[in-house]
Design a protein around this motif. Sequence first.
Motif, PDB file in Angstrom:
ATOM      1  N   PHE A  85       0.835  -1.202   0.000  1.00  0.00           N
ATOM      2  CA  PHE A  85       0.000   0.000   0.000  1.00  0.00           C
ATOM      3  C   PHE A  85       0.874   1.258   0.000  1.00  0.00           C
ATOM      4  O   PHE A  85       0.644   2.204  -0.763  1.00  0.00           O
ATOM      5  N   THR A  86       1.888   1.238   0.840  1.00  0.00           N
ATOM      6  CA  THR A  86       2.781   2.399   0.927  1.00  0.00           C
ATOM      7  C   THR A  86       3.500   2.644  -0.397  1.00  0.00           C
ATOM      8  O   THR A  86       3.610   3.781  -0.859  1.00  0.00           O
ATOM      9  N   MET A  89       1.044   4.202  -2.756  1.00  0.00           N
ATOM     10  CA  MET A  89       0.808   5.627  -2.483  1.00  0.00           C
ATOM     11  C   MET A  89       2.007   6.457  -2.954  1.00  0.00           C
ATOM     12  O   MET A  89       1.867   7.624  -3.279  1.00  0.00           O
ATOM     13  N   ASP A 278     -11.308   1.627  -5.290  1.00  0.00           N
ATOM     14  CA  ASP A 278     -10.854   2.719  -6.151  1.00  0.00           C
ATOM     15  C   ASP A 278     -10.132   3.777  -5.314  1.00  0.00           C
ATOM     16  O   ASP A 278      -9.136   4.358  -5.751  1.00  0.00           O
ATOM     17  N   PHE A 279     -10.614   3.975  -4.072  1.00  0.00           N
ATOM     18  CA  PHE A 279      -9.926   4.897  -3.162  1.00  0.00           C
ATOM     19  C   PHE A 279      -8.507   4.394  -2.888  1.00  0.00           C
ATOM     20  O   PHE A 279      -7.538   5.138  -3.041  1.00  0.00           O
ATOM     21  N   SER A 280      -8.399   3.122  -2.492  1.00  0.00           N
ATOM     22  CA  SER A 280      -7.104   2.608  -2.033  1.00  0.00           C
ATOM     23  C   SER A 280      -6.145   2.240  -3.154  1.00  0.00           C
ATOM     24  O   SER A 280      -4.984   1.950  -2.886  1.00  0.00           O
ATOM     25  N   ARG A 282      -6.210   4.276  -6.035  1.00  0.00           N
ATOM     26  CA  ARG A 282      -6.201   5.502  -6.851  1.00  0.00           C
ATOM     27  C   ARG A 282      -6.691   5.253  -8.274  1.00  0.00           C
ATOM     28  O   ARG A 282      -6.183   5.838  -9.230  1.00  0.00           O
ATOM     29  N   GLN A 283      -7.660   4.357  -8.414  1.00  0.00           N
ATOM     30  CA  GLN A 283      -8.339   4.170  -9.697  1.00  0.00           C
ATOM     31  C   GLN A 283      -9.392   5.264  -9.840  1.00  0.00           C
ATOM     32  O   GLN A 283      -9.831   5.852  -8.847  1.00  0.00           O
ATOM     33  N   TYR A 285     -13.210   6.479 -10.108  1.00  0.00           N
ATOM     34  CA  TYR A 285     -14.438   5.881  -9.579  1.00  0.00           C
ATOM     35  C   TYR A 285     -15.366   5.508 -10.734  1.00  0.00           C
ATOM     36  O   TYR A 285     -15.383   6.191 -11.759  1.00  0.00           O
ATOM     37  N   CYS A 304     -13.480  -6.075   1.171  1.00  0.00           N
ATOM     38  CA  CYS A 304     -12.432  -6.136   2.204  1.00  0.00           C
ATOM     39  C   CYS A 304     -11.406  -7.210   1.860  1.00  0.00           C
ATOM     40  O   CYS A 304     -11.733  -8.389   1.735  1.00  0.00           O
ATOM     41  N   PRO A 306      -6.645  -7.635   1.845  1.00  0.00           N
ATOM     42  CA  PRO A 306      -5.435  -6.952   2.322  1.00  0.00           C
ATOM     43  C   PRO A 306      -4.684  -6.187   1.251  1.00  0.00           C
ATOM     44  O   PRO A 306      -3.763  -5.432   1.573  1.00  0.00           O
ATOM     45  N   GLY A 307      -5.066  -6.364  -0.020  1.00  0.00           N
ATOM     46  CA  GLY A 307      -4.302  -5.737  -1.085  1.00  0.00           C
ATOM     47  C   GLY A 307      -4.875  -4.424  -1.543  1.00  0.00           C
ATOM     48  O   GLY A 307      -4.221  -3.384  -1.498  1.00  0.00           O
ATOM     49  N   TYR A 310      -8.515  -2.590   2.303  1.00  0.00           N
ATOM     50  CA  TYR A 310      -8.528  -3.234   3.615  1.00  0.00           C
ATOM     51  C   TYR A 310      -9.453  -2.465   4.567  1.00  0.00           C
ATOM     52  O   TYR A 310      -9.030  -1.927   5.584  1.00  0.00           O
ATOM     53  N   THR A 311     -10.725  -2.452   4.215  1.00  0.00           N
ATOM     54  CA  THR A 311     -11.709  -1.812   5.092  1.00  0.00           C
ATOM     55  C   THR A 311     -12.944  -2.693   5.210  1.00  0.00           C
ATOM     56  O   THR A 311     -13.308  -3.391   4.262  1.00  0.00           O
TER      57      THR A 311
END
Lengths: 389, 389
Positions: A85-86, A89, A278-280, A282-283, A285, A304, A306-307, A310-311
Amino acid sequence: MTPTGTTTVIDDIGLLVTNDPEIGEGPLGVVRDASVVIADDTVESVGPRGQAADRRIDAGGACVLPGFVDSHTHLVFAGDRAEEFTSRMAGKPYDGGGIRVTTEATRAASDAQLRALTRSRLAEAHRAGTTTIEIKSGYGLSVDHEVRCLRIAAEHTSETTFLGAHLVPAELDGRADEYVDLVCGEMLDAAAPHARWIDAFCETGAFSAEQSRRVLEAGKAAGLGLRLHANQLGPGPGVLLAVEMGCASVDHCTHLDDDDIAALAGSDTVATFLPATDFSTRQPYPDARRALDAGVKIAIATNCNPGSSYTTSISFCVALAVRDMGLTIEEAIAAVTSGGASALRRADIGRLTPGAAGHAVVLDAPTYHDLAYRPGVPLIARTIGPLAD
Amino acid sequence: MTPTGTTTVIDDIGLLVTNDPEIGEGPLGVVRDASVVIADDTVESVGPRGQAADRRIDAGGACVLPGFVDSHTHLVFAGDRAEEFTSRMAGKPYDGGGIRVTTEATRAASDAQLRALTRSRLAEAHRAGTTTIEIKSGYGLSVDHEVRCLRIAAEHTSETTFLGAHLVPAELDGRADEYVDLVCGEMLDAAAPHARWIDAFCETGAFSAEQSRRVLEAGKAAGLGLRLHANQLGPGPGVLLAVEMGCASVDHCTHLDDDDIAALAGSDTVATFLPATDFSTRQPYPDARRALDAGVKIAIATNCNPGSSYTTSISFCVALAVRDMGLTIEEAIAAVTSGGASALRRADIGRLTPGAAGHAVVLDAPTYHDLAYRPGVPLIARTIGPLAD
């Protein structure tokens, strides 16, 4: 869960969403100053404040909704992918390749570890208002590990999905057709008794339309219902395949062209959007507004995993849908309740009407608007209903 | 709050953020397998697991951070503006005009109502990890009502800000200079004993740079510290004014040009970004990356208010900062802890080092990465410290 024969009333509801326009106002069937009587986990009646029952839950004038239906999750896994994820980002694009990292961690976990991780995530989802949850396999990718993941999922929900065709496992790298043979043969035979649904990840880098079709056809022959991951990372043939095969739901749908929209609108296949993904990642919407206006049935779920998402927060998905997908709050609420129920072909959940499951969410808010208006605030005061059913 | 003379140890911390690079690794001063001893609400020592104290809080191997410093809120108000939010999501642009709606509701509320609403929001912020909170007036807009709001704010925090110059009240519509006379005269005289700071909304449609300058000068003469709302809805002269006047912080900064960045970089004025506002008003996000790279000191706060950002969630702001403002998670964490402290010119908070306030957040997560990686999930297991100080 209440003992058999006990009635419960959710009383002093300021604003009740029933999802039945014949019971209340507007598309959400809203009733003000209401109470709901539940007998043996089924709604017995919807009426004014003060109906009698053995046990009383005081909503304190707040808003009450049907329990959320999260129709797309991958809850059974070990490890996390915070580092991926890092990196993302910091600019690295998402391509789904990290699924293998989770597969390695999931295979290495003991049954007890995997069960504890799954339970912890289910408890988190329940605190966030989810009362029905779909759980996919897809991090086992071998006969034994897929079955193990489905067994653990089936301890908590009847909405289990066999997703052997999530990604080709590392040990069969470059031999996708051979892996699809396994998925459609021995793996399906072993998995089918523990699954209601079959699913495949139809996407460049995962499985082709032809491979996905083989998986769906084999699943159908084994008596499973059909679902498909499609059109997440770019345009593709997945949506048309899902409609052709009569899938209950086609999920992601980030990239929909005119033909996709027309096919969906003329079908019973639900388009399930996963905005937290899409949030996580950066696609962009998905254009849910356009789909809805064309007559497409929609749902919204967390995805939900882990890739890419993850919510467990359906509220977060609702806020994104209103801000970034062009939906009204009412459309977004419908998408996470009755929409999720349609995506699972369930008529007994996603509404609070006589005969439906007595699964409800009491908000710490006077209206459902707050789920979009107050982003990030935990507004679920109480979840009524099973951890998952 | 613990009784005087008692020591408390936060033990079994898997990952501790101290914000002191001399104590731990990297810019956040991270220490693994740590414990923190707090005596009389002040950090006494940071050490390995197992330090002794009268009372033990078990972090269970989780991540512990300094308590969040929310350096920009408008918590004292009555009414909500869910309808305005809904209109905005349907396409109506935000122009700040709704402040008058809240002013009307706030004036109409009793002291007891306003106090109860404020306390409820403070409790929500505390559950979300905030241990120091700045609260502005600005919904009274008359001498008596501004003083009343500041009195209520001062019951809970020493970081109170007189924002009489939030908007010209309806009764003085079109007579902005006359209203500024009142703000700088009788209103300031009555408000100053209850405030640490003075602030103005320097924006087209609110107050001009000249009017804002008059307010800041009057506040300075009355012994108040200076802050300014600027460059929210478009480019403007506010940032340069804030730097020239030596404001502790200039807030919003959604629109920064080269001159603004250069001026901020050469000053001690903190640029406070409010990303939840940009989320809820569909504004572009500020280019925090560029500001940070130029050497600007930054903070991130919620701007909790009923019009443009009705959230108390610092975690949500961190997730937006990482996704949409180009910050690393470490930069975002610093911005809501030590950055917030700098924006309030406080050296005693925003870090967990000997001599600092013993205000801490225990996450329900192994690392602070999860605040961005798990958006929407309530990850604050425990907040240690006062409701507000």
